[in-house]
Design a protein around this motif. Sequence first.
Motif, short mmCIF file in Angstrom:
data_model
loop_
_atom_site.label_atom_id
_atom_site.label_comp_id
_atom_site.label_asym_id
_atom_site.label_seq_id
_atom_site.Cartn_x
_atom_site.Cartn_y
_atom_site.Cartn_z
N LEU A 128 47.55 51.24 48.54
CA LEU A 128 48.21 52.47 48.36
C LEU A 128 49.37 52.00 47.29
CD1 LEU A 128 49.05 55.45 49.15
CD2 LEU A 128 50.58 54.38 50.82
N ILE A 129 49.29 52.63 46.03
CA ILE A 129 50.45 52.86 45.09
C ILE A 129 51.71 53.16 45.34
CG2 ILE A 129 51.11 53.25 42.57
CD1 ILE A 129 48.06 53.41 42.24
N LEU A 130 52.58 52.17 45.53
CA LEU A 130 54.09 52.68 45.86
C LEU A 130 55.00 53.06 44.98
CD1 LEU A 130 54.63 49.39 48.19
CD2 LEU A 130 53.88 51.75 48.98
N LYS A 131 54.91 52.33 43.69
CA LYS A 131 55.99 52.69 42.56
C LYS A 131 55.56 51.59 41.26
CE LYS A 131 59.48 49.24 43.75
NZ LYS A 131 60.79 48.92 43.32
N GLY A 164 54.08 48.71 32.82
CA GLY A 164 52.92 49.46 33.35
C GLY A 164 52.56 48.64 34.66
N GLU A 165 53.19 47.58 35.23
CA GLU A 165 52.83 47.04 36.35
C GLU A 165 53.08 47.97 37.59
OE1 GLU A 165 53.07 42.53 38.02
OE2 GLU A 165 54.82 43.50 37.62
N ILE A 166 52.37 48.09 38.61
CA ILE A 166 52.12 48.89 39.73
C ILE A 166 52.64 48.05 40.93
CG2 ILE A 166 51.61 51.08 38.89
CD1 ILE A 166 48.84 50.11 40.36
N LYS A 167 53.43 48.49 41.96
CA LYS A 167 53.46 47.82 43.15
C LYS A 167 52.76 48.38 43.89
CE LYS A 167 56.73 46.29 46.88
NZ LYS A 167 58.30 46.18 47.06
N VAL A 168 51.97 47.72 45.06
CA VAL A 168 50.82 48.49 45.69
C VAL A 168 51.11 47.77 47.06
CG1 VAL A 168 49.11 48.99 44.16
CG2 VAL A 168 49.06 46.94 45.63
N LEU A 184 52.61 58.18 37.06
CA LEU A 184 51.71 59.12 37.39
C LEU A 184 50.62 58.50 38.63
CD1 LEU A 184 50.92 60.15 33.76
CD2 LEU A 184 52.21 61.38 35.64
N LEU A 185 50.81 57.42 38.76
CA LEU A 185 49.58 56.86 39.77
C LEU A 185 50.38 56.70 41.20
CD1 LEU A 185 48.01 54.00 37.85
CD2 LEU A 185 47.37 56.37 38.07
N ARG A 186 51.86 57.04 41.19
CA ARG A 186 52.71 56.71 42.45
C ARG A 186 51.79 57.53 43.72
NH1 ARG A 186 58.43 56.04 43.93
NH2 ARG A 186 58.86 55.59 41.69
#
Length: 167
Positions: free
Chosen positions: A9-12, A18-22, A72-74
């Motif tokens: 699940l994408i958190l932030k 552009g890195e995302i925390k999941v 946008l992916l959050r």
Amino acid sequence: MENKLKVALILKPQGIRGEIKVKIYTDSAEALSAFKTVYIGGNSYKVLNCRGFDDCAYLMLKGIADRNQAELLRGQEVFVLREDAPELPDGRYYIVDLIGCEVVDEDGEKIGVMQDVIPAKTDIYTVKIDGKDVMFAGVEGVIQSIDINERTITVNRKKFNEVAVLD
């Protein structure tokens, strides 16, 4: 069986590149890093980098170049194709395969239907019983057997009643 497996699940967004925390639903970030392509919101993304710790990971995806795109992916879920997933050892199951299974006691009496599994040190299972969600910890001795082909999960009724909590 589902052809896609939910793995995170994408958190932030993390940083400005552009890195995302999941939050990972796999056993480890290392298991997540084995996938070369992930699917988010119907789009496929090549995984450029994956690093992690505990129950979180940081992903760099091709096509997500800055914080605004990552934002946008959050809140979206991350999926992989089942065919890309490794075979699990005996006694291990993908969550998607457990959802919808009938939960029965050792005498075959129906208790309810599996609704969800929350991965944790001790997984938390949610069963729908008479229209109500009942949660129970997957502690030793509660689940006796799982038969994915028959879509049944057999529990020890006494131990189930000891750990079950109405949501």
